[in-house]
Design a protein around this motif. Structure first.
Motif, mmCIF file in Angstrom:
data_model
loop_
_atom_site.group_PDB
_atom_site.id
_atom_site.type_symbol
_atom_site.label_atom_id
_atom_site.label_comp_id
_atom_site.label_asym_id
_atom_site.label_seq_id
_atom_site.Cartn_x
_atom_site.Cartn_y
_atom_site.Cartn_z
ATOM 1 N N TYR A 1 1.121 -0.578 -0.369
ATOM 2 C CA TYR A 1 -0.061 0.015 -0.028
ATOM 3 C C TYR A 1 0.811 1.684 -0.075
ATOM 4 C CZ TYR A 1 -3.400 3.543 2.227
ATOM 5 O OH TYR A 1 -4.157 4.153 1.982
ATOM 6 N N GLN A 2 0.282 2.206 -1.284
ATOM 7 C CA GLN A 2 1.606 3.832 -1.369
ATOM 8 C C GLN A 2 0.239 4.588 -0.986
ATOM 9 O OE1 GLN A 2 4.637 3.392 -0.693
ATOM 10 N NE2 GLN A 2 4.533 1.236 -1.644
ATOM 11 N N ALA A 3 0.516 5.337 -0.279
ATOM 12 C CA ALA A 3 -0.739 6.445 -0.228
ATOM 13 C C ALA A 3 -0.124 7.308 -1.114
ATOM 14 C CB ALA A 3 -0.948 6.901 1.306
ATOM 15 N N HIS A 4 -1.214 8.529 -1.281
ATOM 16 C CA HIS A 4 -0.810 9.879 -2.230
ATOM 17 C C HIS A 4 0.220 9.577 -3.308
ATOM 18 C CE1 HIS A 4 -2.961 11.430 1.424
ATOM 19 N NE2 HIS A 4 -2.326 10.876 2.255
ATOM 20 N N GLN A 5 -0.376 9.121 -4.034
ATOM 21 C CA GLN A 5 0.157 8.830 -5.224
ATOM 22 C C GLN A 5 -0.356 8.975 -6.772
ATOM 23 O OE1 GLN A 5 3.245 6.569 -5.681
ATOM 24 N NE2 GLN A 5 3.294 7.364 -2.985
ATOM 25 N N TRP A 6 0.522 9.815 -7.885
ATOM 26 C CA TRP A 6 -0.403 10.291 -9.060
ATOM 27 C C TRP A 6 -0.039 9.514 -10.486
ATOM 28 C CZ3 TRP A 6 0.728 13.460 -4.912
ATOM 29 C CH2 TRP A 6 -0.357 14.431 -5.260
ATOM 30 N N VAL A 7 -0.609 8.571 -10.253
ATOM 31 C CA VAL A 7 -0.755 7.015 -11.698
ATOM 32 C C VAL A 7 -1.226 8.415 -12.956
ATOM 33 C CG1 VAL A 7 -1.400 5.163 -12.435
ATOM 34 C CG2 VAL A 7 -0.616 5.998 -9.752
ATOM 35 N N GLY A 8 -0.623 7.408 -14.221
ATOM 36 C CA GLY A 8 -1.384 8.710 -15.079
ATOM 37 C C GLY A 8 -0.816 7.605 -16.376
ATOM 38 N N VAL A 9 -2.007 7.538 -17.143
ATOM 39 C CA VAL A 9 -2.412 6.286 -18.300
ATOM 40 C C VAL A 9 -2.406 7.353 -19.670
ATOM 41 C CG1 VAL A 9 -4.348 5.505 -19.431
ATOM 42 C CG2 VAL A 9 -4.097 4.841 -16.306
ATOM 43 N N LYS A 10 -1.973 6.734 -20.167
ATOM 44 C CA LYS A 10 -1.781 7.118 -21.476
ATOM 45 C C LYS A 10 -1.913 5.589 -22.674
ATOM 46 C CE LYS A 10 0.014 11.895 -21.597
ATOM 47 N NZ LYS A 10 1.363 12.076 -21.902
ATOM 48 N N ASP A 11 -3.018 6.003 -23.501
ATOM 49 C CA ASP A 11 -2.486 5.002 -25.002
ATOM 50 C C ASP A 11 -2.625 2.758 -24.101
ATOM 51 O OD1 ASP A 11 -2.042 7.045 -26.560
ATOM 52 O OD2 ASP A 11 0.407 6.846 -26.106
ATOM 53 N N GLY A 12 -3.554 3.615 -23.390
ATOM 54 C CA GLY A 12 -3.591 2.210 -22.819
ATOM 55 C C GLY A 12 -2.845 2.021 -21.484
ATOM 56 N N THR A 13 -2.451 2.738 -21.448
ATOM 57 C CA THR A 13 -0.557 1.752 -20.701
ATOM 58 C C THR A 13 -0.736 2.624 -19.509
ATOM 59 O OG1 THR A 13 0.334 1.162 -22.456
ATOM 60 C CG2 THR A 13 2.024 1.211 -21.237
ATOM 61 N N ILE A 14 0.001 1.846 -18.276
ATOM 62 C CA ILE A 14 -0.237 2.889 -17.253
ATOM 63 C C ILE A 14 1.291 3.737 -17.614
ATOM 64 C CG2 ILE A 14 0.858 3.278 -14.981
ATOM 65 C CD1 ILE A 14 -1.012 0.431 -14.812
ATOM 66 N N ASP A 15 1.401 4.655 -17.610
ATOM 67 C CA ASP A 15 2.587 5.250 -17.965
ATOM 68 C C ASP A 15 3.822 6.578 -17.092
ATOM 69 O OD1 ASP A 15 1.345 7.805 -18.143
ATOM 70 O OD2 ASP A 15 2.247 8.763 -19.881
ATOM 71 N N TYR A 16 2.837 6.766 -15.735
ATOM 72 C CA TYR A 16 3.380 7.248 -14.726
ATOM 73 C C TYR A 16 3.013 7.110 -13.676
ATOM 74 C CZ TYR A 16 4.812 11.111 -11.645
ATOM 75 O OH TYR A 16 5.466 11.895 -9.840
ATOM 76 N N ILE A 17 4.076 6.686 -12.142
ATOM 77 C CA ILE A 17 3.742 6.158 -11.210
ATOM 78 C C ILE A 17 4.170 7.111 -10.165
ATOM 79 C CG2 ILE A 17 3.612 4.788 -9.338
ATOM 80 C CD1 ILE A 17 2.980 2.666 -11.045
ATOM 81 N N GLY A 18 3.896 7.751 -9.130
ATOM 82 C CA GLY A 18 4.712 8.956 -8.163
ATOM 83 C C GLY A 18 4.449 9.717 -7.095
#
Lengths: 431, 431
Positions: free
Chosen positions: B15-32
């Motif tokens: 479990y990781q609280a307070h994350q940003w997750v980006g989705v582009k072109d059907g794929t996860i392209d960012y987690i931070g």
């Protein structure tokens, strides 16, 4: 409130489509397949389209304040769970902690269609206050361990129970009732238990007891009491002279079942807890066949971990089939009856637990428009196996709405959650 | 879509609280743990407050069109269930019936956070059409019984499978995959099965099989095949030369488990179905300890009765503890892994089932503001034991929303329900 054109489970738990159900003064005063003549006299009209009205659920074995322990003591052997995790945590709980945790548990119950709990714990004043604010029901049972073999009157609890019975039994328009408590055979002694049996009989009140939850408890009792099982031992000292709410009964034998039936006891099954703590499988079909009143409980949140009694209904309808290798045992109606009328009877609430004119308006309304309810070939089956507690859109207790479409009239959920989260953190930091 | 300030289960299911997750072109392209520099480049921004993002669920054993049978065949012995109820009903089902029932099942899956099914049934064209419209995933497995001992090429299914593999494997941007099928040992023969093993190996495709679901099936196989269990028999004729999705495996023995592990098979557990049909308890902890890929399935709706895989997670986390009388077996993380990554791997979807940069954006978002999620002492525990499938507020498949806040972009639920209800009534009236 007048429910119009709503599907219902009638007093035999048979499905009846397109019914009108009227509620006045906390009681069901009309059921019919057309509007009552005095339809205009009701307050709100509730559009029953896509809804199913059934009796509210009665949770027959809980420890509501243990909701603070949700997710705290997990996946460890039983003795470690109890000695190293649960008991030290409980030792840090204050009466106010109990109040807030009870409030959260009541919100959860209402959310999933339950209106009443047979709740064995401490802090009765705080629990009763919480239930009153939520306008729900409770059979409060103040818990204590009776290790010392002395008469009940020599325990401070004796005086306390006198006060609790006087102050609370029948309080809040009868929504509060009081049960006596014997925690379990292995945490008490025959002298005190014999006395409690007598005192409860005099007061005309039930006794709520943990019975044969684990195999070791069941077997060790036989070692201590000339081969008598917990049920046989308690019967031998007069405890079953009053209605007993026997929680768990996982390991009861045929003779025990005979006694439970003959003495009008209730078995409060806790399938989720019995699986999660690895206690085992109660002989449910045998209990039902013997005519024992079977009810359902969630047990405490360290062993479930939610107050959604629909989940325990699902478990009751499935796991015993798996254990007995017989898919034909325990019908959906028997499951629904355990969660509703069975629980009401366990709580001494003869006027509760059925959708029937003259009964208290303790009602649960389900939204049956979700994908899981289609097709509706057999509504009772869908209730037990396809639907979810989260399909509850309205829960009513004595004619008052205690949950509706995400709103709890008697509970400020955001405040309660903040209090519970902070108090849990405090306790864990103190350990 | 950019999920802002959201709690997640990371690639280790931590479990990781307070994350940003980006989705582009059907794929996860960012987690931070802060917004990405190119935050403005994403389309919609999704406020993650009070939400938990986890991998979507992969249902590893289904018969989606059987959703028509929900609530139809209940509480009867297994042979009566199959011979007198299920098979006659299925005999009346048309390809269009299969299409509509699949659509309803997909809605239910999306509602409860699942994006993909390993679906063994007939009417592959109709099922693929339904999945495409719903923008979800399926490992289609066209089912047939091979009673006659003759080469696979002499079965019409051989040609049909050639067409199905060519037409559908990898279709819909890879969301459709094809598995070969052997229904079960007792409905097939060694000659045809040996051929299917070879054909599947050549095609590089898995085989989906019912294995050791019931004790009688397991024992009778030993009688027919010189003491070999279904796993041992299938291995002896080369079927395990390809990845096998072995559904059920309730009665597998230690030698079977060794083979399943060594051959990289998946065991698709079906706890709800195994309880409801009284098949028994699979040796889950042994399978996990041996390193077998364990996945979760709902099985068909005549034996579950819903497509809420969270309910099967709850069962996986509880009932085997009860059966083994050991509360310390099967951790919540193992349960979540089975429902997510375990299912994705079973389906040959190496790029699915984890919240990790570069993986397909198959995601489930849970509302964690309900009473049952408080306190959040141990989020993985809350996911398995306290939360509900109904807490899902968003399900995403390859970056596209397939369910969100009651809405199914690719499915007209009201139309689907009307079709399914009417078709179920028609079939029952024909019986």
């Amino acid at each position: 409130m007048l429910f119009t054109d709503i599907d219902i489970l009638d007093e035999n738990l048979d499905y009846q489509a397109h019914q009108w159900v009227g509620v006045k003064d906390g009681t069901i005063d009309y059921i019919g397949d057309a509007a009552p003549e005095n339809a205009a006299d009701y307050g709100e009209v509730y559009d029953g389209c896509g809804r199913l009205l059934m009796p509210a659920l009665y949770n027959a074995h809980t420890h509501l304040p243990m909701t603070l322990l949700r997710g705290y003591a997990e996946n460890v052997p039983l003795q470690e769970w109890l000695n190293n995790l649960v008991w030290p945590f409980e030792g840090k709980m204050t009466p106010e902690d109990n109040y807030w945790a009870t409030k959260l548990a009541l919100a959860e119950m209402a959310r999933y269609g339950s209106v009443s709990a047979s709740d064995m714990y401490y802090a009765t004043d705080e629990r009763v206050q919480a239930v009153g604010e939520a306008h729900m029901k409770m059979n409060v049972c103040e818990s204590v361990l009776y290790f010392e073999p002395k008469p009940f009157v020599e325990y401070p609890m004796c005086e306390k129970m006198e006060r609790i019975v006087k102050q609370y039994h029948g309080a809040q328009d009868g929504r509060i009732r009081v049960d006596y408590n014997i925690h379990a055979e292995y945490t008490s002694n025959p002298i005190t238990c014999t006395d409690i049996g007598k005192v409860a009989k005099e007061a005309g009140l039930p006794i709520h007891i943990h019975i044969s939850e684990t195999k070791s408890e069941h077997e060790e009792c036989k070692g201590r009491h000339d081969g008598l099982t917990p049920v046989q031992y308690f019967e031998s000292i007069g405890v079953f002279d009053v209605p007993v709410i026997a929680a768990h009964c996982v390991w009861v034998d045929d003779k025990d079942i005979e006694i439970l039936a003959k003495r009008g006891a209730t078995v409060a099954l806790n399938p989720a807890s019995n699986m999660k703590l690895a206690s085992g499988f109660a002989p449910v079909q045998k209990l039902l066949d013997a005519g024992v009143n079977v009810a359902l409980g969630t047990d405490g949140m360290a062993s479930n971990n939610n107050h959604d009694l629909f989940q325990d209904m699902y478990l009751m309808g499935t796991i015993y089939k798996g254990h007995e290798l017989d898919p034909a045992i325990i019908s959906p109606k028997q499951v629904i009856a355990a969660a509703t009328r069975g629980g009401a009877l366990a709580q001494g609430r003869e006027d509760c637990g059925l959708v029937k004119v003259g009964m208290k308006a303790d009602l649960t309304v389900l939204d049956t428009t979700g994908a899981s309810w289609c097709p509706m070939t057999n509504p009772e089956v869908n209730i037990v196996f396809s639907g979810h507690g989260s399909d509850v859109v309205l829960t009513m207790c004595d004619g008052e709405v205690v949950y509706r479409d995400g709103v709890f009239p008697g509970i400020d959920l955001e405040q309660v959650k903040a209090e519970v989260s902070a108090r849990t953190k405090r306790i864990i930091s103190e350990l």
